[in-house]
Scaffold this motif. Structure first.
Motif, mmCIF file in Angstrom:
data_model
loop_
_atom_site.group_PDB
_atom_site.id
_atom_site.type_symbol
_atom_site.label_atom_id
_atom_site.label_comp_id
_atom_site.label_asym_id
_atom_site.label_seq_id
_atom_site.Cartn_x
_atom_site.Cartn_y
_atom_site.Cartn_z
ATOM 1 N N SER A 91 -42.523 -21.992 -55.817
ATOM 2 C CA SER A 91 -43.745 -21.097 -55.972
ATOM 3 C C SER A 91 -43.429 -19.524 -55.687
ATOM 4 O O SER A 91 -44.140 -18.636 -56.116
ATOM 5 N N GLN A 92 -42.355 -19.353 -54.999
ATOM 6 C CA GLN A 92 -42.122 -17.812 -54.535
ATOM 7 C C GLN A 92 -41.067 -17.383 -55.390
ATOM 8 O O GLN A 92 -40.755 -16.063 -55.220
ATOM 9 N N LEU A 93 -40.644 -18.193 -56.564
ATOM 10 C CA LEU A 93 -39.745 -17.592 -57.562
ATOM 11 C C LEU A 93 -40.613 -17.297 -58.631
ATOM 12 O O LEU A 93 -41.713 -17.918 -58.820
ATOM 13 N N THR A 94 -39.968 -16.190 -59.468
ATOM 14 C CA THR A 94 -40.851 -15.911 -60.738
ATOM 15 C C THR A 94 -40.501 -17.174 -61.804
ATOM 16 O O THR A 94 -39.906 -17.834 -61.494
ATOM 17 N N VAL A 95 -41.543 -17.051 -62.617
ATOM 18 C CA VAL A 95 -41.502 -17.930 -63.835
ATOM 19 C C VAL A 95 -40.115 -18.137 -64.381
ATOM 20 O O VAL A 95 -39.521 -19.131 -64.651
ATOM 21 N N ARG A 125 -45.976 -14.485 -71.017
ATOM 22 C CA ARG A 125 -46.572 -13.294 -70.546
ATOM 23 C C ARG A 125 -46.541 -13.300 -68.703
ATOM 24 O O ARG A 125 -47.090 -12.506 -68.252
ATOM 25 N N PHE A 126 -46.323 -14.429 -68.149
ATOM 26 C CA PHE A 126 -46.226 -14.568 -66.923
ATOM 27 C C PHE A 126 -44.661 -14.519 -66.293
ATOM 28 O O PHE A 126 -44.567 -15.006 -65.262
ATOM 29 N N GLY A 127 -43.992 -14.245 -67.223
ATOM 30 C CA GLY A 127 -42.528 -14.234 -66.958
ATOM 31 C C GLY A 127 -42.158 -13.872 -65.512
ATOM 32 O O GLY A 127 -41.262 -14.343 -64.724
ATOM 33 N N ASP A 128 -42.682 -12.633 -65.063
ATOM 34 C CA ASP A 128 -42.199 -11.813 -64.045
ATOM 35 C C ASP A 128 -43.238 -11.993 -62.742
ATOM 36 O O ASP A 128 -42.982 -11.475 -61.605
ATOM 37 N N ARG A 129 -44.093 -13.003 -63.050
ATOM 38 C CA ARG A 129 -45.140 -13.296 -62.011
ATOM 39 C C ARG A 129 -44.627 -14.518 -60.898
ATOM 40 O O ARG A 129 -43.925 -15.431 -61.737
ATOM 41 N N ASP A 130 -44.858 -14.602 -59.761
ATOM 42 C CA ASP A 130 -44.706 -15.863 -59.025
ATOM 43 C C ASP A 130 -45.345 -17.035 -59.587
ATOM 44 O O ASP A 130 -46.591 -16.963 -59.984
ATOM 45 N N ALA A 131 -44.239 -18.008 -59.528
ATOM 46 C CA ALA A 131 -44.919 -19.297 -59.999
ATOM 47 C C ALA A 131 -46.105 -19.886 -59.577
ATOM 48 O O ALA A 131 -46.932 -20.610 -60.045
ATOM 49 N N GLY A 132 -46.132 -19.504 -57.857
ATOM 50 C CA GLY A 132 -47.179 -20.031 -57.429
ATOM 51 C C GLY A 132 -48.515 -19.405 -57.621
ATOM 52 O O GLY A 132 -49.667 -20.124 -57.339
ATOM 53 N N THR A 133 -48.702 -18.305 -58.721
ATOM 54 C CA THR A 133 -49.707 -17.729 -58.859
ATOM 55 C C THR A 133 -50.429 -18.534 -60.149
ATOM 56 O O THR A 133 -51.583 -18.178 -60.569
ATOM 57 N N LEU A 134 -49.456 -19.282 -61.029
ATOM 58 C CA LEU A 134 -50.033 -19.888 -62.255
ATOM 59 C C LEU A 134 -51.037 -21.195 -61.826
ATOM 60 O O LEU A 134 -51.301 -21.781 -60.713
ATOM 61 N N SER A 135 -51.764 -21.431 -62.904
ATOM 62 C CA SER A 135 -52.826 -22.658 -62.804
ATOM 63 C C SER A 135 -51.827 -23.893 -62.940
ATOM 64 O O SER A 135 -50.836 -23.690 -63.087
ATOM 65 N N GLY A 136 -52.746 -24.944 -62.467
ATOM 66 C CA GLY A 136 -52.087 -26.403 -62.387
ATOM 67 C C GLY A 136 -51.450 -26.752 -63.742
ATOM 68 O O GLY A 136 -50.313 -27.020 -63.685
ATOM 69 N N GLY A 137 -52.151 -26.668 -64.891
ATOM 70 C CA GLY A 137 -51.438 -26.567 -66.315
ATOM 71 C C GLY A 137 -50.251 -25.948 -66.507
ATOM 72 O O GLY A 137 -49.290 -26.284 -67.045
ATOM 73 N N GLN A 138 -50.240 -24.411 -66.245
ATOM 74 C CA GLN A 138 -49.265 -23.662 -66.347
ATOM 75 C C GLN A 138 -47.878 -24.028 -65.522
ATOM 76 O O GLN A 138 -46.724 -24.062 -66.087
ATOM 77 N N GLN A 139 -48.454 -24.734 -64.381
ATOM 78 C CA GLN A 139 -47.098 -25.136 -63.482
ATOM 79 C C GLN A 139 -46.685 -26.422 -64.066
ATOM 80 O O GLN A 139 -45.373 -26.290 -63.995
ATOM 81 N N GLN A 140 -47.471 -27.107 -64.729
ATOM 82 C CA GLN A 140 -46.812 -28.305 -65.142
ATOM 83 C C GLN A 140 -46.039 -28.020 -66.403
ATOM 84 O O GLN A 140 -44.968 -28.479 -66.637
ATOM 85 N N MET A 141 -46.376 -26.943 -67.149
ATOM 86 C CA MET A 141 -45.519 -26.517 -68.338
ATOM 87 C C MET A 141 -44.411 -25.878 -67.732
ATOM 88 O O MET A 141 -43.137 -26.303 -68.284
ATOM 89 N N LEU A 142 -44.470 -25.341 -66.679
ATOM 90 C CA LEU A 142 -43.044 -24.724 -66.236
ATOM 91 C C LEU A 142 -42.180 -25.794 -65.616
ATOM 92 O O LEU A 142 -41.040 -25.663 -66.016
ATOM 93 N N ALA A 143 -42.806 -26.852 -64.983
ATOM 94 C CA ALA A 143 -41.983 -27.747 -64.585
ATOM 95 C C ALA A 143 -41.172 -28.423 -65.726
ATOM 96 O O ALA A 143 -39.924 -28.898 -65.436
ATOM 97 N N ILE A 144 -42.052 -28.725 -66.783
ATOM 98 C CA ILE A 144 -41.094 -29.498 -67.874
ATOM 99 C C ILE A 144 -40.006 -28.359 -68.769
ATOM 100 O O ILE A 144 -39.197 -28.874 -68.971
ATOM 101 N N ALA A 145 -40.615 -27.146 -68.579
ATOM 102 C CA ALA A 145 -39.657 -26.144 -69.115
ATOM 103 C C ALA A 145 -38.427 -25.950 -68.363
ATOM 104 O O ALA A 145 -37.257 -25.959 -68.905
#
Lengths: 232, 374
Positions: A91-95, A125-145
């Protein structure tokens, strides 16, 4: 060729006997679903394969090599990736950093990032944002990515649709279908129609044991026996 | 009976000052000649005129520069501790001993290499050589201690690590005490010869406009800025730094990405010990600190304060807390030197910051409950 072979595995949490002799195998190129109620040992099976919760008895082998005694990082280095339950993104690293860290070589990181954004355009568009700020769905996408970025030969995917809106489930299913064309997948999924849709074969777990298995095209989501073991 | 009781209470009350001294109007002398019973000689009039004096731009600039120098030192001594705790969850009580060993080792290198004829730039060059050597030696020592002693305890309760590193600090301090005594030095007092190796500009003051700033303070500020910049660049611009930040948050997930987190533990412990040693090299030239065996405890306490105030294990928090503690320390030092003649109190203000932060925000300024990270 058998990629993953789990033989008569017994795994414990403290004194609790969770897996009571699980055996399963996954062939190269397959998508295999591990289905069953909550708490029957599906996630523990994945943790056992990774060496996060090593088995007390039995064996796990990958491409014919016994993984017993290896550290989790060594198991992962052999080409096994993990998309865990509850995402566990950093969560404290960027996307972008969440994707980069899964790529061993910095030079390949940009290509991995491009692929990740290609699979999930919402993330770009969230590439430089801390991952902890994403919604649950976006976090799941990131986990899969992140899981896909490692370019592993076998991907252990744990409950990818849990708690997601239908639109996100569709995007996740599409990403996993595309991934399955290039890698082998062992999928834990409670959403039976989704599991049967994605997988070639299934194993049904109950109380730490495999009680059924077969090809997914020979069963349906309406199958009485499967439904009985999946209802709470 | 009731009347007797009331009379007794009234009699007791009459003997007590009913209004707290600080609530009285300025200029009112309360307890004899002092507004504060525990600080003889301090009147509100004196405090008022001291405040006017304190707010003079020259004094504010002086305090600000001193504060920056103190901040640089606090950050230097705390940053290794926070890196280690952030990733490994190990509260390293031996951290102060690494700083103390660094001070002696750096001092030894300079005492052996600097002579009366050595110029100022050459002395800075030798200082930097000392920094590199001390970093290497302390990082090596840290790495060996992590692999040999701390690693077997990761699967046990944190109490084991605390006891181990506490025991380690006793052993290291006594070893240094023996070695120093064998060479005829007094381990309790500062090693004076080291002060003689300072270049002239560090030992004197430089005029910056209306303010005379000690060259040592400017040197400490510059060194602190470079160190913070280097650690920040390491954490945010290198793959290893990325791994350290990820491992601080979720070591299991990091391991499952094929990264050997245990090896990263060793590297970070070595790095933390190396930076602690470098902090010692910086302190050996400062007469307030100096190379002595008690330096271990003297640096460990403020390091803990800075790390806890910033939020255990966060680099950003440590930098902000270091600046906060340094500035408050500098301001209080000015007050206790110029307005209140009680020189022991500036140290107390550091711990007062700790108490206030622990009450108002127990996880520290930048800490997240249950999560490490930088």
């Amino acid at each position: 060729m058998t990629l993953l072979d789990v033989r008569d595995v017994h795994t414990y949490y403290g004194e609790s006997h969770i897996l009571e002799g699980v055996s399963l195998s996954v062939e190269g190129g397959e998508v295999v679903a591990l289905i069953g109620r909550n708490g029957v040992g599906k996630s523990t099976t994945l943790r056992t394969i990774l060496g996060l919760t090593p088995p007390r008895e039995g064996s796990v082998s990958f491409r014919g090599e016994d993984l017993g005694g290896l550290a989790t990082s060594e198991v992962a280095e052999r080409g096994i990736g993990w998309i865990p339950e509850e995402r566990r993104i950093f969560s404290q690293l960027t996307v972008a950093e969440n994707v980069r860290i899964a790529v061993p070589n910095d030079r390949d990181a940009e290509a991995a990032l491009k692929n990740a954004y290609g699979t999930f355009p919402d993330l770009e568009r969230f590439g430089d944002r801390d991952a902890g700020t994403l919604s649950g769905g976006q976090q799941q996408m990131l986990a899969i990515a992140r899981g896909l970025a490692g370019e592993n030969d076998l991907l252990l995917v744990d409950e990818p649709s849990e708690g997601l809106a239908p639109r996100i489930v569709a995007a996740v299913a599409e990403a996993l279908t595309a991934a399955a064309e290039e890698t082998t997948v062992l999928l834990v999924e409670q959403n039976l129609p989704l599991a049967l849709d994605l997988a070639d074969r299934f194993y049904l777990l109950d109380n730490g044991r495999v009680i059924d298995d077969g090809d997914t095209d020979q069963v349906s989501a309406e199958d009485e026996r499967l439904r009985r073991y999946l209802s709470a | 009976m009731t009347a007797l009781l009331a009379a007794a209470i009234a009699s007791e009350a009459a003997s007590l000052p009913l209004v707290p001294p600080l609530l009285l109007a300025p200029g009112i002398d309360v307890v004899g000649s002092s507004a504060f019973g525990f600080l003889p000689g301090v009147t509100l009039v004196a405090l008022g005129s001291a405040l006017v004096e304190f707010l003079q731009p020259v004094n504010l600039l002086d305090v600000f520069l001193n504060g920056l120098a103190k901040s640089a030192l606090y950050i230097m001594i705390a940053v290794g501790l926070t890196l280690i705790f952030g990733l490994m969850g190990v509260l390293n009580f031996a951290h102060g001993s690494f700083t103390m060993i660094g001070a002696y080792l750096g001092g030894l290198i300079l005492v052996l290499t600097v002579s009366g004829a050595t110029g100022g730039l050459a002395r800075i060059g030798l200082f930097l050589v000392g920094v590199l050597v001390v970093f290497g030696v302390l990082a090596g020592l840290g790495g060996v201690l992590e692999v040999g002693l701390i690693r077997p305890l990761y699967d046990r309760s944190p109490v084991y690590q605390i006891l181990l590193t506490f025991g380690l600090t006793l052993v290291l301090d006594e070893l240094v005490r023996i070695v120093v005594s064998l060479y005829g030095l007094q381990p309790i007092s500062d090693w004076q010869n080291v002060f003689g190796t300072r270049p002239a500009f560090i030992a004197s003051s430089l005029g910056l406009g209306p303010v005379d700033v000690p060259g040592l303070a400017l040197f400490q500020i510059a060194f602190g800025v470079v160190t913070v910049g280097a650690v920040w660049a390491f954490l945010t611009r290198t793959r290893y730094g990325l791994i350290v930040r990820a491992g601080s948050e979720d070591p299991e997930m990091t391991e499952a990405l094929g990264i050997d987190v245990r090896r990263v533990f060793t590297v970070v412990f070595a790095l933390g010990a190396g930076i602690a040693g470098v902090a010692g090299v910086l302190l050996m030239w400062d007469p307030v600190w100096g190379a002595s065996v008690p330096l271990a405890a003297e640096t460990l306490l403020p390091a803990f304060v800075v790390v806890i105030v910033g939020g255990l294990g966060t680099f950003r928090g440590t930098v902000v807390a270091g600046v906060l503690v340094g500035m408050v320390d500098a301001a209080m030092t000015w007050w206790f030197q110029n307005a209140i003649s009680f020189t022991g109190l500036p140290q107390i203000t550091i711990f007062l910051i700790l108490v206030i932060v622990l009450i108002a925000r127990p996880q520290g300024l930048f800490g997240v409950e249950g999560v490490g990270g930088h």
